[in-house]
Design an enzyme around this catalytic site. Structure first.
Site, PDB file in Angstrom:
ATOM      1  N   ASP A 114     -12.694 -17.937  53.851  1.00  0.00           N
ATOM      2  CA  ASP A 114     -11.533 -17.185  54.333  1.00  0.00           C
ATOM      3  C   ASP A 114     -11.939 -15.718  54.328  1.00  0.00           C
ATOM      4  OD1 ASP A 114      -9.030 -16.303  55.043  1.00  0.00           O
ATOM      5  OD2 ASP A 114      -8.249 -16.360  52.996  1.00  0.00           O
ATOM      6  N   THR A 115     -12.115 -15.119  55.501  1.00  0.00           N
ATOM      7  CA  THR A 115     -12.629 -13.749  55.590  1.00  0.00           C
ATOM      8  C   THR A 115     -11.509 -12.762  55.885  1.00  0.00           C
ATOM      9  OG1 THR A 115     -13.149 -14.002  57.934  1.00  0.00           O
ATOM     10  CG2 THR A 115     -14.882 -14.551  56.360  1.00  0.00           C
ATOM     11  N   GLY A 117      -9.057  -9.774  57.263  1.00  0.00           N
ATOM     12  CA  GLY A 117      -8.655  -9.388  58.604  1.00  0.00           C
ATOM     13  C   GLY A 117      -8.698  -7.896  58.850  1.00  0.00           C
ATOM     14  N   MET A 171       2.722 -21.569  66.267  1.00  0.00           N
ATOM     15  CA  MET A 171       3.374 -22.055  67.489  1.00  0.00           C
ATOM     16  C   MET A 171       4.841 -22.399  67.243  1.00  0.00           C
ATOM     17  SD  MET A 171       1.379 -21.938  70.129  1.00  0.00           S
ATOM     18  CE  MET A 171       2.321 -22.973  71.248  1.00  0.00           C
ATOM     19  N   ASP A 172       5.188 -22.709  65.981  1.00  0.00           N
ATOM     20  CA  ASP A 172       6.581 -23.029  65.672  1.00  0.00           C
ATOM     21  C   ASP A 172       7.494 -21.820  65.881  1.00  0.00           C
ATOM     22  OD1 ASP A 172       4.891 -22.209  63.394  1.00  0.00           O
ATOM     23  OD2 ASP A 172       6.784 -22.131  62.278  1.00  0.00           O
ATOM     24  N   SER A 475     -34.582  26.026  45.937  1.00  0.00           N
ATOM     25  CA  SER A 475     -34.975  27.271  46.596  1.00  0.00           C
ATOM     26  C   SER A 475     -34.922  28.396  45.562  1.00  0.00           C
ATOM     27  CB  SER A 475     -34.009  27.576  47.748  1.00  0.00           C
ATOM     28  OG  SER A 475     -34.335  28.807  48.354  1.00  0.00           O
ATOM     29  N   GLY A 478     -39.686  29.045  42.587  1.00  0.00           N
ATOM     30  CA  GLY A 478     -41.052  29.550  42.429  1.00  0.00           C
ATOM     31  C   GLY A 478     -42.116  28.584  42.901  1.00  0.00           C
ATOM     32  N   SER A 480     -43.541  27.968  45.956  1.00  0.00           N
ATOM     33  CA  SER A 480     -44.594  28.540  46.807  1.00  0.00           C
ATOM     34  C   SER A 480     -45.482  29.495  46.028  1.00  0.00           C
ATOM     35  CB  SER A 480     -43.965  29.270  48.005  1.00  0.00           C
ATOM     36  OG  SER A 480     -43.260  28.361  48.829  1.00  0.00           O
ATOM     37  N   SER A 547     -37.744  19.385  49.163  1.00  0.00           N
ATOM     38  CA  SER A 547     -37.739  17.905  49.198  1.00  0.00           C
ATOM     39  C   SER A 547     -36.695  17.348  48.232  1.00  0.00           C
ATOM     40  CB  SER A 547     -39.123  17.336  48.890  1.00  0.00           C
ATOM     41  OG  SER A 547     -39.702  17.895  47.734  1.00  0.00           O
TER      42      SER A 547
END
Length: 636
Positions: A114-115, A117, A171-172, A475, A478, A480, A547
């Site tokens: 039973d999925t 809806g 349908m009823d 950033s 240090g 670099s 990164s």
């Protein structure tokens, strides 16, 4: 005990044994019920369980009691309560999770899912449909074909469910009007043809009253001359039966070696059949052998078919392990590392193009990267929409690359070798499900060109071992500056190096990339590929990039040879980095002028176990550089 009672007991025992044998040998059909909210899925399943006598007396008593509490209209039993087990479901009157139920008739056994809806639970519907042979699409006769009717029908078709039943329910409530039924069938037929559904069976039912479900044709629908729902389900061909006609395939899940005298390969047969003496091929190695025996828990078999779990022994000692596929020798599956696939995204966090995910297909597990989607599919209109990513419950088509070739078949030919799931490497959560279409032509046309001079020869000429010194941090931390100081020291030691700096790379190679999460991922992927080529040339590569995501740093690590990737965490607290703000970027980010800035409105995931950590509060640049040099020695 007299002879009469003994004989009576014996006859009863014989009857029980006969019944159990008959029940055990029945075929098993898996089907799902799906459709829009409040179309009556749970009520239908409850009715099936009730009519097939699959409810214990204590369950029936509890059901009658619960039904009185919810005030079932004009009826003692609310059949939906048999299935809606979660408290939240009963409170809201909806189905949230996938509920599996078992029932049986004289001819067949059934497992029904039973999925949900609601649109937000589409991923749950996909879970239920992934193993189903049939989908019962319910439509409320008062409402007709709705958006979710279309969505679930499209998903069922996409997932390869061949048998669809359009159950026009309630349908009823429309006085069993034939014109209403015919109009709904005509509307659904037009949609089904549009999405490629070749056929379906339409049945007028009432889960509440029981019309046309398990009993003989209802007198209320004298105009309907088709079978009842259960009568039809009893005649549907089971997928395993159809799969037996296809070439033999068995993904190896486990090498079974309890002792030195036995070596077998265990797995679930995905397609085809196999007999003792059959010629088989191990993929991807291509080695061939013949089947010596087929072993099961209950003893040896002469023949096994799709859907059976078996252990196969071979006549020859061939190399075969988990992830390989034992296949028909004259018709083996392909292997590739680039594909087009349809994806159903199942995670709250959107797809990250370029990020590495675990891809699990049969018993194979590899890293896969997903490219930016070609398009997203609007299930309601079937339009192909432009998309940069896929979000929860989205369906799209994209290309994907795996770290090594995997054995596959198109999903339309084989669920076992064509369907896969994607798993987040950090959380281990299943984030997506996919269906392979085909391998990309370039996967077979582009080959790695062998060269005479090897990477070891490049490295020996430079008298050093290639390495990637991957500096990561916020950033202003240090990175670099320290990387530059380390390269100076390596240069004085006559080492061959190259420094890839984040800002410098964005002036050329990555000038087309911005700072969205997807662009950051692609930035690091490209840098990783360049760093790998440089290590092939024998260089010591230094990289200075924020990164921010562990997944991308791990992706680069996986590109390198063992022990060549050295993660260096330049550990600087955010408040210290922001105080430095050499480039004025934090000030812009705080004022809203700079979006997606790491540490402010974009996350930074610290390394969990870096090879080297330097604290720039406690160390000067020189001290940090000297510490790193000591840690990476010896260089040869």
């Amino acid at each position: 005990m007299d002879d009469t009672s003994y004989k009576t007991d014996a006859l009863i025992a014989d009857d029980i044994d006969a019944y159990l044998d008959q029940h055990q040998n029945k075929s098993l059909l898996r089907f799902i019920t799906c459709g829009s909210v409040d179309d009556g899925k749970s009520t239908l399943i409850g009715r099936l369980l009730y009519d097939s006598k699959m409810i214990f007396e204590d369950q029936l008593a509890a059901l009658e009691s619960d039904s009185k509490k919810v005030g079932t209209q004009g009826q003692d039993i609310d059949f939906a309560l048999l299935v809606d087990g979660l408290a939240a479901e009963r409170e809201q009157g909806i189905t949230i999770d996938v509920a599996y139920r078992f029932f049986a008739t004289e001819k067949r056994k059934f497992i029904v899912a039973d999925t949900p809806g609601h649109e937000q639970y589409t991923r749950n519907m996909v879970t239920g449909a992934s193993t189903a042979d049939c989908a019962v699409i319910l439509v409320d006769a008062r409402k007709g074909v709705l958006v979710q009717t279309r969505r679930h029908s499209y998903l069922a078709h996409l997932l390869g469910i061949k048998h669809l039943v359009l159950a026009v329910n309630k349908m009823d409530l429309v006085e069993y009007d034939q014109a209403t039924f015919d109009a709904i069938v005509a509307d659904y037929s037009a949609f089904a043809e549009e999405i490629g559904i070749e056929g379906f069976t339409a049945t007028p039912i009432s889960g509440f009253k029981g019309d046309n479900i398990t009993a003989a044709p209802s007198p209320n629908t004298a105009w309907y001359d088709g079978p009842s729902l259960v009568d039809h389900l009893e005649t549907i061909e089971i997928a395993n039966v159809a799969a037996q006609e296809k070439p033999f395939r068995m993904p190896v899940q486990w090498v079974n070696r309890p002792n030195l005298d036995f070596r077998g390969f265990s797995g679930l047969i995905g397609n085809g059949s196999v007999k003792t003496g059959d010629a088989v091929r191990i993929v991807p190695s291509g080695k061939t052998s013949t089947v010596k025996s087929i072993v099961t828990y209950d003893g040896e078999l002469d023949k096994a078919v799709a859907g059976q779990s078996v252990t196969i022994t071979l006549a020859d000692e061939v190399d075969c392990s988990r992830g390989d596929v034992i296949a028909a020798a004259d018709n083996p599956p392909e292997a590739s590392d680039q594909f087009e696939a349809t994806l159903v995204w199942m995670d709250e966090e959107a797809l990250k193009p370029g990020r590495g995910y675990w891809l699990k297909l049969a018993s194979q597990m590899v890293t896969a990267t997903i490219q930016e989607p070609k398009y997203e599919i609007n299930v309601n209109s079937l339009e192909q929409l432009a998309a940069k990513t896929l979000r929860l419950n989205s369906i799209g088509v994209a290309e994907l690359h795996t770290e090594r070739p995997i054995i596959f078949e198109a999903y339309t030919d084989s669920r076992a070798l064509g369907g896969f799931i994607l798993i987040d490497k950090i959380t281990n959560a299943t984030v997506g499900a996919g269906m392979l279409h085909f391998s990309l032509r370039r996967a077979s046309n582009v080959h790695w060109q062998a060269t005479t001079i090897t990477r070891d020869q490049h490295a020996d000429l430079k008298n050093q071992k290639p390495r990637v010194l991957w500096f990561t941090g916020l950033s202003g931390s240090g990175k670099s500056t320290i990387a530059n100081a380390v390269e100076q020291r390596l240069n004085m030691m006559n080492r061959h190096t190259f420094l890839l700096d984040g800002d410098n790379v964005r002036h050329g190679l990555n000038k087309d990339l911005g700072f969205t999460e997807a662009d950051r991922i692609e930035n690091i992927r490209r840098v990783g590929e360049v760093a790998k080529l440089m290590t092939d040339a024998g260089l010591i590569v230094l990289t200075a990039f924020i990164s921010p995501f562990r997944a991308e740093r791990d992706l680069v690590r996986a590109m390198m040879e063992d022990c060549e990737f050295i993660e260096i965490f330049v550990d600087t607290p955010l408040e210290v980095a922001e105080q430095r703000d050499v480039k004025g970027l934090y000030k812009k980010a705080r004022s809203g002028q700079l979006k997606n800035f790491t540490g402010i409105d974009s996350p930074y995931e610290e390394p969990e176990a870096p090879e080297i950590r330097v604290n720039t509060i406690e160390m000067t640049v020189e001290e940090a550089a000297d510490h790193i040099i000591r840690q990476i020695l010896p260089l040869k």
